[in-house]
Scaffold this active site. Structure first.
Site, PDB file in Angstrom:
ATOM      1  N   LYS A  35       0.828  -1.216   0.000  1.00  0.00           N
ATOM      2  CA  LYS A  35       0.000   0.000   0.000  1.00  0.00           C
ATOM      3  C   LYS A  35       0.856   1.258   0.000  1.00  0.00           C
ATOM      4  O   LYS A  35       0.641   2.181  -0.794  1.00  0.00           O
ATOM      5  CB  LYS A  35      -0.944   0.010   1.223  1.00  0.00           C
TER       6      LYS A  35
ATOM      7  N   ARG B 144      11.462  -1.736  11.048  1.00  0.00           N
ATOM      8  CA  ARG B 144      10.412  -1.444  12.030  1.00  0.00           C
ATOM      9  C   ARG B 144      10.359  -2.539  13.089  1.00  0.00           C
ATOM     10  O   ARG B 144      10.488  -3.711  12.782  1.00  0.00           O
ATOM     11  CB  ARG B 144       9.057  -1.361  11.313  1.00  0.00           C
TER      12      ARG B 144
ATOM     13  N   ARG C 244      -9.579   0.003   8.777  1.00  0.00           N
ATOM     14  CA  ARG C 244      -9.071  -1.352   9.015  1.00  0.00           C
ATOM     15  C   ARG C 244     -10.081  -2.218   9.739  1.00  0.00           C
ATOM     16  O   ARG C 244      -9.788  -3.382  10.019  1.00  0.00           O
ATOM     17  CB  ARG C 244      -7.811  -1.255   9.871  1.00  0.00           C
TER      18      ARG C 244
ATOM     19  N   ARG D 298      11.643  -5.516   4.735  1.00  0.00           N
ATOM     20  CA  ARG D 298      11.338  -4.078   4.567  1.00  0.00           C
ATOM     21  C   ARG D 298      12.304  -3.218   5.382  1.00  0.00           C
ATOM     22  O   ARG D 298      12.637  -3.518   6.522  1.00  0.00           O
ATOM     23  CB  ARG D 298       9.905  -3.801   5.034  1.00  0.00           C
TER      24      ARG D 298
ATOM     25  N   ARG E 224      -0.084  -9.811  13.168  1.00  0.00           N
ATOM     26  CA  ARG E 224      -0.685  -8.789  12.289  1.00  0.00           C
ATOM     27  C   ARG E 224      -1.460  -9.455  11.147  1.00  0.00           C
ATOM     28  O   ARG E 224      -2.505  -8.967  10.737  1.00  0.00           O
ATOM     29  CB  ARG E 224       0.402  -7.858  11.744  1.00  0.00           C
TER      30      ARG E 224
HETATM   31  P1  ADP Z   1       2.248  -1.982   3.185  1.00  0.00           P
HETATM   32  O1  ADP Z   1       2.237  -0.476   3.184  1.00  0.00           O
HETATM   33  O2  ADP Z   1       1.036  -2.558   2.488  1.00  0.00           O
HETATM   34  O3  ADP Z   1       2.449  -2.590   4.545  1.00  0.00           O
HETATM   35  P2  ADP Z   1       4.798  -1.670   1.815  1.00  0.00           P
HETATM   36  O4  ADP Z   1       4.451  -0.767   0.677  1.00  0.00           O
HETATM   37  O5  ADP Z   1       5.541  -1.078   2.965  1.00  0.00           O
HETATM   38  O6  ADP Z   1       3.488  -2.472   2.323  1.00  0.00           O
HETATM   39  O7  ADP Z   1       5.633  -2.897   1.193  1.00  0.00           O
HETATM   40  C1  ADP Z   1       6.137  -3.938   2.051  1.00  0.00           C
HETATM   41  C2  ADP Z   1       7.513  -4.365   1.511  1.00  0.00           C
HETATM   42  O8  ADP Z   1       7.352  -5.002   0.240  1.00  0.00           O
HETATM   43  C3  ADP Z   1       8.488  -3.199   1.293  1.00  0.00           C
HETATM   44  O9  ADP Z   1       9.771  -3.626   1.659  1.00  0.00           O
HETATM   45  C4  ADP Z   1       8.395  -2.913  -0.215  1.00  0.00           C
HETATM   46  O10 ADP Z   1       9.626  -2.408  -0.724  1.00  0.00           O
HETATM   47  C5  ADP Z   1       8.079  -4.296  -0.781  1.00  0.00           C
HETATM   48  N1  ADP Z   1       7.175  -4.228  -1.933  1.00  0.00           N
HETATM   49  C6  ADP Z   1       6.079  -3.438  -2.074  1.00  0.00           C
HETATM   50  N2  ADP Z   1       5.469  -3.666  -3.251  1.00  0.00           N
HETATM   51  C7  ADP Z   1       6.216  -4.635  -3.867  1.00  0.00           C
HETATM   52  C8  ADP Z   1       6.102  -5.318  -5.130  1.00  0.00           C
HETATM   53  N3  ADP Z   1       5.112  -5.046  -5.997  1.00  0.00           N
HETATM   54  N4  ADP Z   1       7.037  -6.251  -5.427  1.00  0.00           N
HETATM   55  C9  ADP Z   1       8.044  -6.535  -4.551  1.00  0.00           C
HETATM   56  N5  ADP Z   1       8.198  -5.939  -3.356  1.00  0.00           N
HETATM   57  C10 ADP Z   1       7.295  -4.990  -3.010  1.00  0.00           C
HETATM   58  P1  AMP Z   2       0.972   0.059   9.092  1.00  0.00           P
HETATM   59  O1  AMP Z   2       2.023   1.114   9.004  1.00  0.00           O
HETATM   60  O2  AMP Z   2      -0.223   0.365   8.234  1.00  0.00           O
HETATM   61  O3  AMP Z   2       1.500  -1.339   8.866  1.00  0.00           O
HETATM   62  O4  AMP Z   2       0.433   0.104  10.589  1.00  0.00           O
HETATM   63  C1  AMP Z   2       1.262  -0.210  11.695  1.00  0.00           C
HETATM   64  C2  AMP Z   2       0.415  -0.436  12.937  1.00  0.00           C
HETATM   65  O5  AMP Z   2      -0.279   0.779  13.280  1.00  0.00           O
HETATM   66  C3  AMP Z   2      -0.697  -1.486  12.809  1.00  0.00           C
HETATM   67  O6  AMP Z   2      -0.226  -2.811  13.035  1.00  0.00           O
HETATM   68  C4  AMP Z   2      -1.674  -1.021  13.888  1.00  0.00           C
HETATM   69  O7  AMP Z   2      -1.222  -1.379  15.177  1.00  0.00           O
HETATM   70  C5  AMP Z   2      -1.585   0.507  13.780  1.00  0.00           C
HETATM   71  N1  AMP Z   2      -2.585   1.051  12.841  1.00  0.00           N
HETATM   72  C6  AMP Z   2      -2.321   1.676  11.650  1.00  0.00           C
HETATM   73  N2  AMP Z   2      -3.469   2.033  11.041  1.00  0.00           N
HETATM   74  C7  AMP Z   2      -4.477   1.615  11.864  1.00  0.00           C
HETATM   75  C8  AMP Z   2      -5.891   1.655  11.776  1.00  0.00           C
HETATM   76  N3  AMP Z   2      -6.528   2.203  10.735  1.00  0.00           N
HETATM   77  N4  AMP Z   2      -6.605   1.107  12.789  1.00  0.00           N
HETATM   78  C9  AMP Z   2      -5.997   0.565  13.855  1.00  0.00           C
HETATM   79  N5  AMP Z   2      -4.681   0.476  13.995  1.00  0.00           N
HETATM   80  C10 AMP Z   2      -3.913   0.991  13.004  1.00  0.00           C
END
Ligand code: ADP
Ligand code: AMP
Length: 215
Positions: free
Chosen positions: A14, A161, A89, A128, A172
């Protein structure tokens, strides 16, 4: 005021997709995860409240999230357009957003459901790395920085993270399946859901989303 929603499990891509869309559209990127991490870093009351939930991989309570979103979007003009990442969420948050948007005469345009096979999510999350200063997201194998541990954009330090450790990741994913995945049917019912295969190349994923936004 209107919005698109990026829906998907942790690691679905995302934030990465939002980074690309931000450069090609006028949607403002709002990531509730980023907002909580900033609040924790600053030691605000919201940050202190959120920390215990985030550390365990649980969701922050709905009322805290909805209040934070409401305060955030009330700062903008009526013409603002948003790209929500990681929000809503839960069904309660989605209902809260509907009420808030109804009161502001705002509309949800599309909900993009980023689907990725679950076995792909764990390696995405464990690999990541995030820039401490600008928040840019990398992956040690799939999107490596030019220099290990250093952000290409601003030279900031890349860190892993705390909640991207394997134990918290498993919780998660469980939380996503139980509390977030019901949103797929919720938005299907209002004809807003657009399925996106998010397992391929980031540019191809962004291209298919842009086609829908611009059609
Ligand atoms: P989210 O925001 O949904 O938790 P991220 O955008 O942070 O996910 O992506 C999670 C990990 O996967 C990051 O390390 C990112 O660089 C990698 N990633 C994201 N999209 C892709 C993709 N299409 N192919 C390969 N790796 C990806
Ligand atoms: P993310 O960066 O989206 O992976 O979110 C990291 C953490 O933040 C999640 O595992 C939750 O603990 C909290 N969080 C982020 N967005 C929300 C949401 N919309 N509702 C509840 N918790 C959230």
């Amino acid at each position: 005021m209107d919005a698109i929603i990026l829906l998907g499990g942790p690691g679905a891509g995302k934030g990465t997709l939002a980074e690309t869309l931000k450069t090609k559209t006028d949607f403002i990127h709002i990531s509730t995860g980023d907002m909580f991490r900033a609040a924790m870093k600053a030691g605000t009351p919201v940050g202190l409240e959120a920390k215990a939930f985030i550390d365990r991989g649980e969701l922050v309570p709905d009322e805290v999230v909805i209040r934070m979103i409401e305060e955030r979007i009330k700062q903008d003009s009526q013409s603002a357009r948003y790209m929500f990442d990681g929000f809503p969420r839960t069904i309660e948050q989605a209902k809260g957003l509907n009420e808030l948007f109804a009161s502001m005469d705002a509309a949800i345009l599309h909900v993009f459901n980023l689907s990725v096979p679950s076995e792909v999510l764990i390696p995405r999350l464990t690999g990541r790395r995030t820039c401490r200063s600008c928040g840019a997201v990398y992956h040690i194998m799939y999107r490596p920085p030019k220099e290990e541990g250093v952000c290409d954009l601003d030279g900031g330090e890349l860190y892993q993270r705390d909640d991207d450790c394997e134990k918290t990741i498993l919780n998660r994913l469980e939380v996503y399946n139980r509390q977030t995945s019901p949103l797929i049917d919720f938005y299907k019912q209002s004809d807003l859901l657009r399925d996106v295969d998010a397992s391929g190349d980031v540019r191809a994923i962004a291209g298919s989303v842009l086609n829908v936004i611009q059609s």
